[in-house]
Design an enzyme around this catalytic site. Structure first.
Site, PDB file in Angstrom:
ATOM      1  N   ARG A  40      87.041 -45.902 -23.284  1.00 35.39           N
ATOM      2  CA  ARG A  40      86.679 -45.384 -21.959  1.00 35.39           C
ATOM      3  C   ARG A  40      85.434 -44.507 -22.094  1.00 35.39           C
ATOM      4  O   ARG A  40      85.380 -43.611 -22.927  1.00 35.39           O
ATOM      5  CB  ARG A  40      87.840 -44.566 -21.386  1.00 35.39           C
ATOM      6  CG  ARG A  40      87.485 -43.671 -20.198  1.00 35.39           C
ATOM      7  CD  ARG A  40      87.313 -44.473 -18.921  1.00 35.39           C
ATOM      8  NE  ARG A  40      86.828 -43.638 -17.824  1.00 35.39           N
ATOM      9  CZ  ARG A  40      87.613 -43.013 -16.942  1.00 35.39           C
ATOM     10  NH1 ARG A  40      88.929 -43.086 -17.070  1.00 35.39           N
ATOM     11  NH2 ARG A  40      87.086 -42.315 -15.961  1.00 35.39           N
ATOM     12  N   ASP A  54      95.951 -41.898 -15.160  1.00 33.84           N
ATOM     13  CA  ASP A  54      96.057 -40.669 -14.373  1.00 33.84           C
ATOM     14  C   ASP A  54      97.520 -40.278 -14.173  1.00 33.84           C
ATOM     15  O   ASP A  54      98.368 -41.139 -13.870  1.00 33.84           O
ATOM     16  CB  ASP A  54      95.417 -40.845 -12.989  1.00 33.84           C
ATOM     17  CG  ASP A  54      93.905 -40.898 -13.052  1.00 33.84           C
ATOM     18  OD1 ASP A  54      93.329 -40.243 -13.938  1.00 33.84           O
ATOM     19  OD2 ASP A  54      93.299 -41.601 -12.220  1.00 33.84           O
ATOM     20  N   ASP A  81      91.835 -46.475 -17.193  1.00 31.16           N
ATOM     21  CA  ASP A  81      91.964 -45.148 -16.588  1.00 31.16           C
ATOM     22  C   ASP A  81      93.457 -44.836 -16.539  1.00 31.16           C
ATOM     23  O   ASP A  81      94.247 -45.654 -16.042  1.00 31.16           O
ATOM     24  CB  ASP A  81      91.359 -45.188 -15.178  1.00 31.16           C
ATOM     25  CG  ASP A  81      91.253 -43.821 -14.545  1.00 31.16           C
ATOM     26  OD1 ASP A  81      91.134 -42.844 -15.292  1.00 31.16           O
ATOM     27  OD2 ASP A  81      91.282 -43.734 -13.303  1.00 31.16           O
ATOM     28  N   ARG A 132      85.341 -48.712 -15.877  1.00 30.51           N
ATOM     29  CA  ARG A 132      86.027 -48.165 -17.049  1.00 30.51           C
ATOM     30  C   ARG A 132      86.954 -49.219 -17.654  1.00 30.51           C
ATOM     31  O   ARG A 132      87.498 -50.063 -16.920  1.00 30.51           O
ATOM     32  CB  ARG A 132      86.776 -46.883 -16.716  1.00 30.51           C
ATOM     33  CG  ARG A 132      88.079 -46.982 -15.952  1.00 30.51           C
ATOM     34  CD  ARG A 132      87.964 -47.360 -14.487  1.00 30.51           C
ATOM     35  NE  ARG A 132      87.023 -46.595 -13.700  1.00 30.51           N
ATOM     36  CZ  ARG A 132      87.394 -45.567 -12.932  1.00 30.51           C
ATOM     37  NH1 ARG A 132      88.650 -45.182 -12.898  1.00 30.51           N
ATOM     38  NH2 ARG A 132      86.494 -44.979 -12.157  1.00 30.51           N
TER      39      ARG A 132
END
Length: 282
Positions: A205, A219, A217, A214
């Protein structure tokens, strides 16, 4: 924890080991007295009288003895912590554990029965959103989930089906593949963030453009019911209620999860967003 839990109590298991700051404590050793309250959902065991639906307390005692003897620590705080995490790691049925380590012969030179420390550790449930729009998107998602699951302090318990979505924010880029996962973890929120960032880095990344392309990711959307607002970590994720690519996979695996700030569940938040999108398009 919201659910009711029964617990098994182990009282004053005696182990001779070599923990302490002083050299003679490390070489000569001394007696440690260890107790544990082991919290688990034992309702099936209670109903069925099935030994395989409960926790084998004899095996737990053997594990405590093994951990206490296998390595030397300066602090009984560290020993209690290591025992707690080892038991949680080895026994999925256990949701929370409280371990007390007593040191009867602590070098105090005053009349005291013992010195003790108690730690309480439990599993946490986190919901993560994952996305990729570079290279083999599904493979990147698979690898990220596999790396989370292989970590000693994480277990991936649910994975939403992968969906293809339009880019958000910076639109001059390829479509994304997104999913959401449920993770049982022994990590704190900050530790889970570090693990997520490490996985992103290992999967190449690169952060150059906000909302840009990317490889992967990762989160944190929810972590138990906690609310965190720090420079490097905001939980619940501050824009999750505006992002269909977060809500739609999350809706699949946990529609009734209630946002601790908005006070609506995922299903209601998703419906609100859909109504907003329809009005905007109309």
């Amino acid at each position: 924890m919201n659910k009711e839990l029964e617990y098994i109590k182990i009282v004053d298991l005696t182990v001779y080991a070599n923990h302490g700051v002083l050299e003679q404590e490390k070489t000569l050793g001394q007696k440690f007295i260890i107790s544990a309250n082991i919290y688990a959902d034992l309702k099936e065991a209670c109903k069925t009288d099935d030994v395989y639906k409960t926790v084998n307390y004899a095996k737990i005692c053997e594990l405590i003895t093994e951990v206490t003897k296998e390595k030397t620590y300066n602090l009984i705080e560290t020993l209690a912590d290591v025992i707690s995490y080892r038991i949680l790691k080895d026994y999925d049925l256990i949701d929370m554990i409280e371990v007390t380590v007593k040191k009867p012969f602590a070098p105090i030179n005053l009349p005291v029965e013992n010195v003790s420390v108690t730690v309480k550790r439990c599993r946490h449930i986190a919901y993560l959103s994952l996305g990729s729009n570079m290279g083999d998107r599904e493979d990147y998602l698979d690898k990220a989930i596999d790396m989370l699951n292989k970590d000693d302090k994480c277990t991936v318990t649910k994975v939403a089906k992968y969906i293809e979505t339009e880019p958000y924010g910076y639109v001059e880029q390829d479509k994304f593949m997104n999913t959401a996962i449920e993770v049982k973890t022994l990590y704190s929120p900050d530790e889970l963030l570090k693990l997520s960032n490490d996985i992103e880095e290992k999967l190449d990344r690169v952060r150059t453009i906000k909302w840009g392309p990317r490889t992967v990711d990762v989160d944190i959307i929810f972590y138990d019911d906690v609310i965190i607002n720090k420079e490097n970590l905001i939980i619940p994720h501050k824009e999750m209620h505006l992002r269909e690519f977060v809500l739609k996979p999350l809706l699949e695996i946990k529609p009734d999860y209630k946002h601790p700030l908005i006070r609506k569940n995922v299903y209601q938040i998703y419906e609100d967003l859909q109504n907003h999108i329809q009005k905007f398009n109309y």
